[in-house]
Design an enzyme around this catalytic site. Structure first.
Site, PDB file in Angstrom:
ATOM      1  N   TYR A  18      31.001  39.086  34.169  1.00  0.00           N
ATOM      2  CA  TYR A  18      31.837  38.366  35.168  1.00  0.00           C
ATOM      3  C   TYR A  18      33.450  38.952  35.184  1.00  0.00           C
ATOM      4  O   TYR A  18      33.733  39.584  34.316  1.00  0.00           O
ATOM      5  CB  TYR A  18      31.804  36.985  34.842  1.00  0.00           C
ATOM      6  CG  TYR A  18      32.626  36.479  33.700  1.00  0.00           C
ATOM      7  CD1 TYR A  18      34.028  36.115  33.895  1.00  0.00           C
ATOM      8  CD2 TYR A  18      32.036  36.301  32.463  1.00  0.00           C
ATOM      9  CE1 TYR A  18      34.876  35.847  32.754  1.00  0.00           C
ATOM     10  CE2 TYR A  18      32.985  36.239  31.346  1.00  0.00           C
ATOM     11  CZ  TYR A  18      34.295  35.806  31.511  1.00  0.00           C
ATOM     12  OH  TYR A  18      35.061  35.231  30.547  1.00  0.00           O
ATOM     13  N   CYS A  19      33.923  38.710  36.425  1.00  0.00           N
ATOM     14  CA  CYS A  19      35.202  39.076  36.635  1.00  0.00           C
ATOM     15  C   CYS A  19      36.070  38.051  37.183  1.00  0.00           C
ATOM     16  O   CYS A  19      35.521  36.618  37.051  1.00  0.00           O
ATOM     17  CB  CYS A  19      35.579  40.333  37.500  1.00  0.00           C
ATOM     18  SG  CYS A  19      35.065  40.204  39.094  1.00  0.00           S
ATOM     19  N   TRP A  20      37.094  37.934  38.077  1.00  0.00           N
ATOM     20  CA  TRP A  20      37.610  36.740  38.476  1.00  0.00           C
ATOM     21  C   TRP A  20      36.656  35.969  39.614  1.00  0.00           C
ATOM     22  O   TRP A  20      36.437  34.695  39.525  1.00  0.00           O
ATOM     23  CB  TRP A  20      39.034  37.348  39.317  1.00  0.00           C
ATOM     24  CG  TRP A  20      39.697  36.086  39.977  1.00  0.00           C
ATOM     25  CD1 TRP A  20      39.944  36.037  41.320  1.00  0.00           C
ATOM     26  CD2 TRP A  20      40.137  34.876  39.618  1.00  0.00           C
ATOM     27  NE1 TRP A  20      40.661  34.832  41.700  1.00  0.00           N
ATOM     28  CE2 TRP A  20      40.832  34.229  40.537  1.00  0.00           C
ATOM     29  CE3 TRP A  20      39.979  34.337  38.446  1.00  0.00           C
ATOM     30  CZ2 TRP A  20      41.157  32.976  40.488  1.00  0.00           C
ATOM     31  CZ3 TRP A  20      40.871  33.110  38.247  1.00  0.00           C
ATOM     32  CH2 TRP A  20      41.287  32.233  39.167  1.00  0.00           C
TER      33      TRP A  20
END
Length: 347
Positions: free
Chosen positions: A91-93
């Protein structure tokens, strides 16, 4: 993916949770247990963001080059020992290009990687929803009483005796008073505290009472959610007291690290000027210089903690008038037995 975030139990389906955001974003908050493998460094993300305002195309090309190099480095180091059967969640932002690029590369290698839809932003929303909803479904038993009566020690003893507890000060890495900072232990950010708290609330059994220490809205620099405060204020209460001498002895143990750092202790006490006169605080500083720990503990009890407790609003606890009284001996060796006796009295 919404059901994954709502229950969070399916996170256990993955071998690792990979947070590809920058180290600064990760430090602010992250999914518990997540490993930070940044696609961009802090400086690289700022560089790409600045360039994007001038030319989205050039920024995207630069970002792709940086991401490729950083992902390659992680493959050679961080993930070099992962087996063919490895299954990571990435995951990222917002579940965009950073996590997408790493997920694509992982799947090309043959790993069964999955990208978290919505990224950390969706996880954060699920955390706030949990903090809003979960406290109302729990039965809290609140330990009230003045500073030095050993409420935290009693809470730990209750846990040892098999009771279900919520240790808010441990989650906040702070004892809750002006002198409550833990030596060498930074507090989490507000987002980090929220994540810790939500994870603990999810783990609690709604069919059993939850013992918790009475706290004000803020514990050091972090704040409790309104929903939790409201649930605590509705909870059953135990009015914990201890003798003045027991409290003075307990404070000397509890604040041992402060006594061992006289300069730091004096600096913290000087912040009380305004609540107390300079002469009063000056007297406390002299007691530190003279090593008179017992007298200082008694002074703080009599002239700071007890008056502050008397001024605090106990009216928020709607069941305080029906509180079970408990005279606690926090310095004795039988604190777990005392906790068991309390549990028997509450049955």
């Amino acid at each position: 993916m919404k059901h994954l975030l709502a229950g969070l139990d399916r996170l256990d389906d993955f071998d690792d949770i990979i947070d590809v955001r920058t180290p600064l974003e990760y430090a602010d908050d992250h999914i518990p247990g997540a490993l930070n493998a940044p696609v961009f460094s802090n400086e690289e993300r700022a560089r790409v963001g600045t360039l994007y305002r001038q030319s989205p195309f050039e920024a995207t090309r630069l970002g792709a080059a940086l991401a490729a190099r950083n992902i390659a480095n992680h493959l050679d180091t961080t993930f070099a020992d992962r087996p063919q059967s490895w299954r990571p969640l990435v995951y990222c932002w917002r579940g965009g290009k950073r996590s997408g690029s790493m997920t694509v590369m992982f799947n090309m290698i043959g790993w069964r990687a999955r990208q978290l839809d919505g990224g950390y932003k969706t996880y954060r929303r699920a955390t706030l929803e949990a903090l809003d909803a979960l406290p109302a479904g729990l039965r809290f038993v609140v330990l009230t009483g003045p500073t030095g009566s050993g409420k935290t020690r009693l809470l730990h003893a209750l846990a040892q005796a098999g009771a279900q507890t919520l240790d808010l000060e441990a989650l906040a890495a702070h004892r809750g008073s002006l002198l409550g900072a833990l030596a060498g232990v930074p507090q989490p950010t507000q987002k980090g505290f929220d994540t810790r708290l939500a994870a603990r609330l999810r783990a609690l059994n709604a069919d059993r009472p939850v013992f918790v220490e009475a706290e004000s809205r803020k514990i050091g620099a972090v704040a409790l959610p309104d929903s939790l405060l409201a649930a605590l204020h509705r909870g059953a209460c135990v009015a914990v007291t201890a003798s003045r001498e027991d409290r003075a002895q307990f404070l000397q143990q509890d604040y041992a690290q402060l006594f061992d750092d006289p300069a730091g202790f004096k600096s913290q006490l000087q912040r009380l000027v305004g609540l107390h006169s300079r002469d009063t605080v000056g007297g406390w500083l002299r007691l530190i210089d003279e090593g008179r720990r017992t007298e200082l503990a008694r002074e703080l009890i009599d002239r700071h903690y007890d008056p502050a407790y008397a001024r605090s609003s106990q009216a928020h606890f709607t069941r305080l008038a029906q509180a079970l009284p408990l005279v606690f001996r926090p310095n004795d060796d039988d604190v777990v037995a005392q906790a068991r006796a309390l549990l028997d009295a509450l049955d």
